[in-house]
Design a protein around this motif. Sequence first.
Motif, PDB file in Angstrom:
ATOM      1  N   UNK A  35       0.878  -1.194  -0.137  1.00 13.98           N
ATOM      2  CA  UNK A  35      -0.124  -0.023  -0.038  1.00 13.98           C
ATOM      3  C   UNK A  35       0.877   1.123  -0.113  1.00 13.98           C
ATOM      4  N   UNK A  36       1.953   1.224   0.618  1.00 15.20           N
ATOM      5  CA  UNK A  36       2.797   2.322   0.957  1.00 15.20           C
ATOM      6  C   UNK A  36       3.592   2.553  -0.452  1.00 15.20           C
ATOM      7  N   UNK A  37       3.959   1.652  -1.224  1.00 19.21           N
ATOM      8  CA  UNK A  37       4.888   1.567  -2.390  1.00 19.21           C
ATOM      9  C   UNK A  37       3.730   2.021  -3.653  1.00 19.21           C
ATOM     10  N   UNK A  38       2.443   1.447  -3.371  1.00 20.22           N
ATOM     11  CA  UNK A  38       1.436   1.854  -4.528  1.00 20.22           C
ATOM     12  C   UNK A  38       1.055   3.108  -4.405  1.00 20.22           C
ATOM     13  N   UNK A  39       0.889   3.678  -3.114  1.00 20.08           N
ATOM     14  CA  UNK A  39       0.219   5.054  -2.777  1.00 20.08           C
ATOM     15  C   UNK A  39       1.057   6.365  -3.042  1.00 20.08           C
ATOM     16  N   UNK A  40       2.471   5.831  -3.033  1.00 20.63           N
ATOM     17  CA  UNK A  40       3.686   6.922  -3.201  1.00 20.63           C
ATOM     18  C   UNK A  40       3.768   7.821  -1.959  1.00 20.63           C
ATOM     19  N   UNK A  41       3.095   7.189  -0.745  1.00 21.84           N
ATOM     20  CA  UNK A  41       3.207   7.745   0.392  1.00 21.84           C
ATOM     21  C   UNK A  41       3.997   7.047   1.746  1.00 21.84           C
ATOM     22  N   UNK A  42       4.223   7.494   2.662  1.00 25.15           N
ATOM     23  CA  UNK A  42       5.245   6.723   3.804  1.00 25.15           C
ATOM     24  C   UNK A  42       4.199   6.012   4.496  1.00 25.15           C
ATOM     25  N   UNK A  43       4.887   4.952   5.218  1.00 23.84           N
ATOM     26  CA  UNK A  43       4.210   4.047   6.257  1.00 23.84           C
ATOM     27  C   UNK A  43       3.754   5.090   7.230  1.00 23.84           C
ATOM     28  N   UNK A  44       4.432   6.168   7.674  1.00 23.86           N
ATOM     29  CA  UNK A  44       4.046   7.172   8.602  1.00 23.86           C
ATOM     30  C   UNK A  44       2.642   7.685   8.451  1.00 23.86           C
ATOM     31  N   UNK A  45       2.609   8.215   7.096  1.00 28.41           N
ATOM     32  CA  UNK A  45       1.371   8.633   6.657  1.00 28.41           C
ATOM     33  C   UNK A  45       0.187   7.861   6.651  1.00 28.41           C
ATOM     34  N   UNK A  46       0.579   6.330   6.420  1.00 27.98           N
ATOM     35  CA  UNK A  46      -0.474   5.290   6.561  1.00 27.98           C
ATOM     36  C   UNK A  46      -1.039   5.422   7.862  1.00 27.98           C
ATOM     37  N   UNK A  47      -0.136   5.313   8.773  1.00 30.67           N
ATOM     38  CA  UNK A  47      -0.440   4.928  10.220  1.00 30.67           C
ATOM     39  C   UNK A  47      -1.142   6.419  10.763  1.00 30.67           C
TER      40      UNK A  47
END
Length: 199
Positions: A35-47
């Motif tokens: 999800x992080x790779x596909x979205x282009x956003x960081x793991x931190x943003x995900x959480x």
Amino acid sequence: MPRDQLINQSKQAFVQALLRLLETESFTDITIKQLVLESGYSRRTYYRYFHDKDAILDTLFTQRLQAYHDRLSHIDLAPAQLPAQIITALWPHHQELQLLAQRDVLVPLMTRHLETIIKSLLTIDVSWRQSTTQNTTNYRYALTYSIGGFTILLNTLFTQPKTSITPEQLTTQLTMALSEIVTQWQLQNDHATTNNNQR
């Protein structure tokens, strides 16, 4: 860009990433790393915005329900028009629905949000709905029954192999299902009235 737009843009990136990944992966197999790779956003943003993948689906659901509510709130809605209006509102997103159904997440998603859907629909002002406590309870039961049935109908149609269904066919199916619900509801009310009158 205003902060709320940045937040929405970030959330949307994860929603779209999840939908793209669902085209080739099962929901349970999709990882946060993907999800992080596909979205282009960081793991931190995900959480920052999501505690799990279900929360991404919840974001998608909330957006679609709000758009559906807004659409129904701005038209003069008669009971006979409900099936066509529901399908008209949903059809631009039928590929999403089909994808969710095929990945076995449509029914759990709708079940999780059933109460939210009912509350949202009950806030729409329609002239034919009487606002007594008893009627509100009856409408809630009818909505629970019809939403559940419609969800199963969609899930069944969209998980069949090589399904090519038109909005008109879906409207016909929904009209028949809702007509049956109304018939059963009227029979139950007539039966209850008869029993009350005999006492």
